[in-house]
Design an enzyme around this catalytic site. Structure first.
Site, mmCIF file in Angstrom:
data_model
loop_
_atom_site.group_PDB
_atom_site.id
_atom_site.type_symbol
_atom_site.label_atom_id
_atom_site.label_comp_id
_atom_site.label_asym_id
_atom_site.label_seq_id
_atom_site.Cartn_x
_atom_site.Cartn_y
_atom_site.Cartn_z
ATOM 1 N N LYS A 144 -19.961 0.965 0.328
ATOM 2 C CA LYS A 144 -20.407 -0.393 -0.046
ATOM 3 C C LYS A 144 -21.918 -0.533 0.149
ATOM 4 C CE LYS A 144 -15.908 -2.182 1.371
ATOM 5 N NZ LYS A 144 -15.127 -2.661 2.509
ATOM 6 N N VAL A 155 -17.691 -4.698 -3.068
ATOM 7 C CA VAL A 155 -18.506 -4.830 -1.848
ATOM 8 C C VAL A 155 -18.178 -6.136 -1.137
ATOM 9 C CG1 VAL A 155 -20.827 -4.788 -0.891
ATOM 10 C CG2 VAL A 155 -20.365 -3.586 -3.027
ATOM 11 N N GLY A 174 -0.990 -3.231 8.358
ATOM 12 C CA GLY A 174 -1.306 -2.833 6.986
ATOM 13 C C GLY A 174 -2.787 -2.916 6.682
ATOM 14 N N GLY A 201 -8.372 -8.270 1.242
ATOM 15 C CA GLY A 201 -7.175 -9.079 1.055
ATOM 16 C C GLY A 201 -7.026 -9.479 -0.400
ATOM 17 N N THR A 238 -2.168 -4.689 -4.269
ATOM 18 C CA THR A 238 -2.629 -5.889 -3.566
ATOM 19 C C THR A 238 -3.561 -6.715 -4.461
ATOM 20 O OG1 THR A 238 -2.545 -4.614 -1.530
ATOM 21 C CG2 THR A 238 -3.805 -6.653 -1.450
ATOM 22 N N VAL A 239 -4.552 -6.066 -5.039
ATOM 23 C CA VAL A 239 -5.572 -6.803 -5.791
ATOM 24 C C VAL A 239 -5.103 -7.100 -7.222
ATOM 25 C CG1 VAL A 239 -7.982 -6.812 -6.544
ATOM 26 C CG2 VAL A 239 -7.364 -5.670 -4.407
ATOM 27 N N GLY A 261 -15.459 -7.692 -0.434
ATOM 28 C CA GLY A 261 -14.351 -8.512 -0.954
ATOM 29 C C GLY A 261 -14.781 -9.799 -1.624
ATOM 30 N N GLU A 303 -6.687 1.774 5.241
ATOM 31 C CA GLU A 303 -6.575 2.427 3.935
ATOM 32 C C GLU A 303 -5.527 3.539 4.057
ATOM 33 O OE1 GLU A 303 -8.799 2.093 1.082
ATOM 34 O OE2 GLU A 303 -9.994 0.509 1.960
HETATM 35 P P1 NAP Z 1 -3.068 -0.714 -3.866
HETATM 36 O O1 NAP Z 1 -2.381 -1.893 -3.309
HETATM 37 O O2 NAP Z 1 -2.781 0.626 -3.276
HETATM 38 O O3 NAP Z 1 -2.744 -0.670 -5.415
HETATM 39 C C1 NAP Z 1 -3.106 0.401 -6.233
HETATM 40 C C2 NAP Z 1 -2.439 0.211 -7.570
HETATM 41 O O4 NAP Z 1 -2.847 1.254 -8.434
HETATM 42 C C3 NAP Z 1 -0.912 0.254 -7.499
HETATM 43 O O5 NAP Z 1 -0.369 -0.729 -8.327
HETATM 44 C C4 NAP Z 1 -0.580 1.643 -8.034
HETATM 45 O O6 NAP Z 1 0.659 1.699 -8.715
HETATM 46 C C5 NAP Z 1 -1.695 1.831 -9.032
HETATM 47 N N1 NAP Z 1 -1.956 3.237 -9.293
HETATM 48 C C6 NAP Z 1 -2.317 4.195 -8.413
HETATM 49 N N2 NAP Z 1 -2.423 5.374 -9.060
HETATM 50 C C7 NAP Z 1 -2.107 5.147 -10.339
HETATM 51 C C8 NAP Z 1 -1.987 5.978 -11.475
HETATM 52 N N3 NAP Z 1 -2.229 7.271 -11.404
HETATM 53 N N4 NAP Z 1 -1.638 5.388 -12.635
HETATM 54 C C9 NAP Z 1 -1.390 4.073 -12.723
HETATM 55 N N5 NAP Z 1 -1.484 3.255 -11.664
HETATM 56 C C10 NAP Z 1 -1.815 3.790 -10.500
HETATM 57 O O7 NAP Z 1 -4.649 -0.875 -3.835
HETATM 58 P P2 NAP Z 1 -5.467 -2.224 -3.707
HETATM 59 O O8 NAP Z 1 -5.572 -2.577 -2.277
HETATM 60 O O9 NAP Z 1 -4.963 -3.242 -4.671
HETATM 61 O O10 NAP Z 1 -6.933 -1.719 -4.131
HETATM 62 C C11 NAP Z 1 -7.298 -1.553 -5.475
HETATM 63 C C12 NAP Z 1 -8.795 -1.312 -5.555
HETATM 64 O O11 NAP Z 1 -9.465 -2.418 -4.981
HETATM 65 C C13 NAP Z 1 -9.286 -0.099 -4.770
HETATM 66 O O12 NAP Z 1 -10.380 0.483 -5.423
HETATM 67 C C14 NAP Z 1 -9.726 -0.698 -3.448
HETATM 68 O O13 NAP Z 1 -10.686 0.087 -2.772
HETATM 69 C C15 NAP Z 1 -10.326 -1.972 -3.944
HETATM 70 N N6 NAP Z 1 -10.412 -3.031 -2.937
HETATM 71 C C16 NAP Z 1 -9.301 -3.406 -2.264
HETATM 72 C C17 NAP Z 1 -9.380 -4.416 -1.335
HETATM 73 C C18 NAP Z 1 -8.186 -4.890 -0.573
HETATM 74 O O14 NAP Z 1 -8.329 -5.749 0.267
HETATM 75 N N7 NAP Z 1 -6.992 -4.383 -0.850
HETATM 76 C C19 NAP Z 1 -10.624 -5.026 -1.102
HETATM 77 C C20 NAP Z 1 -11.742 -4.631 -1.822
HETATM 78 C C21 NAP Z 1 -11.626 -3.622 -2.741
HETATM 79 P P3 NAP Z 1 2.066 1.443 -7.956
HETATM 80 O O15 NAP Z 1 1.985 0.022 -7.451
HETATM 81 O O16 NAP Z 1 3.099 1.611 -8.991
HETATM 82 O O17 NAP Z 1 2.114 2.454 -6.858
HETATM 83 N N1 HSE Z 2 -10.465 -1.175 4.077
HETATM 84 C C1 HSE Z 2 -11.412 -2.139 3.682
HETATM 85 C C2 HSE Z 2 -11.774 -3.006 4.881
HETATM 86 C C3 HSE Z 2 -10.818 -2.969 2.555
HETATM 87 O O1 HSE Z 2 -11.125 -2.930 5.926
HETATM 88 O O2 HSE Z 2 -12.753 -3.741 4.816
HETATM 89 C C4 HSE Z 2 -11.822 -3.765 1.793
HETATM 90 O O3 HSE Z 2 -12.727 -2.970 1.116
#
Ligand code: NAP
Ligand code: HSE
Length: 428
Positions: free
Chosen positions: A207, A134, A189, A304, A14-15, A136, A192
């Site tokens: 956070k 923290v 979706g 997001g 996603t990010v 987003g 987590e």
């Molecule tokens: P995500 O959609 O699950 O993406 C994770 C990515 O990491 C995927 O591309 C996955 O590969 C890759 N990955 C996982 N294990 C790996 C490995 N062993 N080697 C190489 N690549 C690997 O997660 P996300 O939502 O983007 O979140 C990423 C980070 O941002 C996390 O720390 C999360 O807590 C933080 N965050 C997310 C949000 C949010 O809104 N989503 C907000 C704030 C912070 P594949 O795609 O090939 O599976």
């Molecule tokens: N699961 C977290 C939330 C994603 O709902 O706020 C952002 O850190």
């Protein structure tokens, strides 16, 4: 010709995919603001074949994020995989070993290993930035480390998990039970991969522990946080809170007390008319209080693709500008150990319990509370069809330890069915 800042991005979910997309879409604007181009050199994710809706052909591919972190043609390792340990930590450590800068959105990794990683970064004069970790898209790390750097911070408060706020507000507006809205959030979706991180308050606790470190100059102490999730909040609690002019929020509070650092993340009643009470859906809000500035309220998207990528880009632009700042706002070696506060600020509590409908039941509950030093402010018994009467009590401000003593004594009354729900009322 200015030297580009060379990036290796691990994690294209996603990010990560959104960061790549924005860098490809707006290179001139970002380059102008950064004073030099930001150039993605190589990327890594688990599956090379997945369509991520972004052209990855211009970049090298690494199957192993640690190999990516070790590449010497990369200035910044951008960690967007997630997970407190495993490949995220191994790759971050590998990048720091050779003095590369880190930009990450990984609150779990920093909540558990922030001190060691900060010391490792600072020993190599590398920067480690985590604005996206923290709340987003809300620039709260920047607000604390820069905008409010001249203040003695007195309190940090906030709603920092969008999923929980969505669940709680949707329960209220649609009149739906927790389980139904939880399933809805899952289908959308929002949750987590491990939903207990959201609904158990852990993600928001991660956070808050990072903000507390910056605010109070203390080592990250996530393991000392009082944590409670929203799993036991019922539609009755939400209705009864509303009846009394409150809303239930998963609220984080960090403040210094006479004997240490108070950090708690738990469902609380907040006045419905307050900014926190009015926060709807998946939005986040962070309230910062400083001795000079007073109160600052920051509100916005806490998750997001776009909002989180926005925060990652802000960090990358700062690195390109060669803006250097200790990880937690002051040198990691100077951060103090903060004992967990034993004297959490007293507060009124909301108690909901089910009582056997027989003579003297209420009196024995009142006595159990009174014996523990907990005084009743308001009490209501609701009409009921069966033999268990729903009872709602609001206490006067009391110490949590006294309330806990009262809760422990309640089963001995022989009239309380099941476990009472106890929620702190936070007057803000
Ligand atoms: P995500 O959609 O699950 O993406 C994770 C990515 O990491 C995927 O591309 C996955 O590969 C890759 N990955 C996982 N294990 C790996 C490995 N062993 N080697 C190489 N690549 C690997 O997660 P996300 O939502 O983007 O979140 C990423 C980070 O941002 C996390 O720390 C999360 O807590 C933080 N965050 C997310 C949000 C949010 O809104 N989503 C907000 C704030 C912070 P594949 O795609 O090939 O599976
Ligand atoms: N699961 C977290 C939330 C994603 O709902 O706020 C952002 O850190």
């Amino acid at each position: 010709m200015t030297t580009p800042l060379r990036l290796g991005i691990a994690g294209l979910g996603t990010v990560g995919a959104e960061v790549v997309r924005i860098l490809a879409r707006s290179p001139d604007m970002i380059g102008a603001r950064a004073g030099r181009p930001l150039q993605v050199v190589a990327v890594s994710a688990r599956s090379r074949d997945k369509d991520r809706g972004v052209d990855l052909s211009p970049y090298d591919w690494e199957d192993d994020p640690v190999a990516l972190a070790r590449r010497t043609d990369i200035d910044v390792f951008v960690e967007l995989m997630g997970g407190s340990d495993g490949p995220a930590k191994a790759a971050t450590e590998a990048a720091l070993e050779r003095g590369a800068h880190i930009v990450t959105a990984n609150k779990a990794m920093l909540a558990h290993h922030g001190q060691a990683l900060a010391e490792a970064a600072e020993a190599k004069s590398a920067v480690l930035r985590f604005e996206a970790a923290v709340a987003g898209g809300i620039p709260v790390v920047k607000a604390l480390t820069e905008g409010l750097a001249g203040n003695e911070i007195t309190r940090v408060m906030g709603v920092m998990n969008g999923t929980c706020n969505y669940i709680l507000t949707r329960m209220e507006t649609a009149g739906l039970p927790y389980e139904t809205v939880f399933q809805e959030a899952n289908a959308l979706g929002y949750l987590e991969a491990d939903p207990s991180l959201d609904v158990g308050g852990i993600d928001a606790g991660h956070k808050l522990s990072l903000l507390a470190s910056i605010a109070f100059g203390t080592r990250v102490a996530f393991d000392q946080m009082q944590l409670e999730g929203i799993e036991r909040i019922s539609i009755e609690d939400i209705r009864q809170a509303a009846d009394m002019g409150y809303r239930i929020k998963l609220l984080g509070v960090a403040q210094r007390t006479a004997d240490g650092l108070e950090q708690r993340m738990m469902p609380c009643l907040v006045p419905a008319s307050s900014p926190l009470g009015q926060l709807e859906g998946g939005t986040n809000m962070v309230v910062l209080e400083g001795d000079a500035v007073g109160q600052i309220v920051l509100r916005g998207a806490g998750a997001g693709a776009g909002p989180t990528a926005s925060a990652v880009l802000s960090d990358l632009i700062d690195v390109a500008r060669e803006f250097r700042l200790p990880v937690f706002g002051q040198a990691a070696q100077t951060l103090a150990d903060a004992p967990p506060s034993q004297s959490a600020t007293p507060a009124p509590y909301y108690l909901r319990m089910s009582l056997q409908d027989k003579p003297g039941a209420l009196a024995s509950v009142a006595a159990a509370l009174g014996n523990a030093g907990v005084s009743i402010n308001r009490m209501r018994q609701y009409s009921h069809d069966d033999n268990a009467a729903p009872v709602l009590i609001v206490t006067h401000a009391c110490a949590r330890s006294d309330l806990d003593a009262a809760l422990q004594a309640l089963p001995d009354t022989g009239v309380v069915e099941g476990d009472p729900v106890a929620l702190r009322i936070e007057e803000i």
